[in-house]
Design a protein around this motif. Structure first.
Motif, short mmCIF file in Angstrom:
data_model
loop_
_atom_site.label_atom_id
_atom_site.label_comp_id
_atom_site.label_asym_id
_atom_site.label_seq_id
_atom_site.Cartn_x
_atom_site.Cartn_y
_atom_site.Cartn_z
N ASP A 21 24.00 -5.48 1.59
CA ASP A 21 22.72 -5.81 0.96
C ASP A 21 22.36 -4.79 -0.13
OD1 ASP A 21 20.69 -7.63 0.68
OD2 ASP A 21 19.35 -6.60 2.07
N ALA A 22 23.39 -4.37 -0.88
CA ALA A 22 23.19 -3.43 -1.98
C ALA A 22 22.37 -4.09 -3.08
CB ALA A 22 24.55 -2.99 -2.53
N PRO A 23 21.45 -3.34 -3.68
CA PRO A 23 20.67 -3.93 -4.77
C PRO A 23 21.56 -4.19 -5.98
CG PRO A 23 20.15 -1.60 -4.52
CD PRO A 23 21.09 -1.96 -3.42
N LEU A 24 21.56 -5.42 -6.46
CA LEU A 24 22.32 -5.76 -7.65
C LEU A 24 21.75 -7.03 -8.26
CD1 LEU A 24 24.51 -8.33 -6.99
CD2 LEU A 24 25.50 -6.54 -5.61
N THR A 25 22.10 -7.23 -9.51
CA THR A 25 21.74 -8.45 -10.22
C THR A 25 23.03 -9.24 -10.38
OG1 THR A 25 20.01 -7.28 -11.43
CG2 THR A 25 20.73 -9.40 -12.32
N LEU A 26 23.02 -10.47 -9.88
CA LEU A 26 24.20 -11.32 -9.89
C LEU A 26 23.92 -12.52 -10.77
CD1 LEU A 26 27.02 -11.70 -8.58
CD2 LEU A 26 25.85 -12.70 -6.62
N VAL A 27 24.66 -12.65 -11.88
CA VAL A 27 24.42 -13.76 -12.80
C VAL A 27 25.68 -14.61 -12.93
CG1 VAL A 27 22.60 -12.60 -14.09
CG2 VAL A 27 24.95 -12.34 -14.84
N ASP A 28 25.49 -15.90 -13.03
CA ASP A 28 26.56 -16.89 -13.11
C ASP A 28 26.42 -17.61 -14.44
OD1 ASP A 28 28.11 -19.30 -12.80
OD2 ASP A 28 27.99 -19.05 -10.62
N ILE A 29 27.44 -17.53 -15.28
CA ILE A 29 27.35 -18.11 -16.62
C ILE A 29 28.05 -19.46 -16.74
CG2 ILE A 29 27.06 -15.85 -17.70
CD1 ILE A 29 30.03 -16.08 -18.62
N ARG A 30 28.45 -20.04 -15.62
CA ARG A 30 29.08 -21.37 -15.67
C ARG A 30 28.04 -22.42 -16.06
NH1 ARG A 30 30.90 -22.71 -10.29
NH2 ARG A 30 29.10 -21.47 -9.69
N ASP A 31 28.49 -23.63 -16.32
CA ASP A 31 27.56 -24.69 -16.71
C ASP A 31 26.62 -25.03 -15.55
OD1 ASP A 31 28.41 -27.53 -15.44
OD2 ASP A 31 30.20 -26.32 -15.80
N PRO A 32 25.45 -25.59 -15.84
CA PRO A 32 24.45 -25.86 -14.80
C PRO A 32 24.95 -26.73 -13.66
CG PRO A 32 23.46 -26.11 -16.96
CD PRO A 32 24.94 -25.92 -17.17
#
Length: 109
Positions: A21-32
């Motif tokens: 549960d480490a603090p991080l920002t997880l972003v996904d750049i695939r199509d919607p």
């Protein structure tokens, strides 16, 4: 040639971070549609329209992990995000395809 401003992250390392549960920002750049059909829990979809909100709301010192299909496009996005002042940016090796293969139980739909 300047070295990349981001680092590579293995699926195993991301799994450890998520388990801890480490603090991080997880972003996904695939199509919607691909994102809607399955993504890593806790990730947010990132596209041109959502970039300003991400830049405004995300802590610059917190690790940011960028996910794409196979781990290629995420490198360009990670490099760009590092240029926006994020100090710990990672591209997920193998992308969502590898994540889903190794961790099918950790896919949110």
């Amino acid at each position: 040639m300047t070295p990349p401003s981001f680092q590579h992250l293995t699926p195993e390392a991301l799994d450890e971070w998520l388990t801890a549960d480490a603090p991080l920002t997880l972003v996904d750049i695939r199509d919607p549609m691909s994102f809607a059909n399955g993504h890593i829990p806790g990730s947010r979809h990132l596209d041109n329209d959502s970039v300003p909100a991400l830049l405004e709301a995300s802590p610059r010192a917190q690790p940011m992990v960028v996910v794409c299909y196979h781990g290629h496009s995420s490198q360009q996005a990670a490099d760009w995000l590092a240029g926006q002042g994020f100090s710990r940016v990672y591209s997920l090796d193998g992308g969502f395809t590898e994540w889903q293969h190794r961790h099918p139980d950790r896919v949110e739909r």
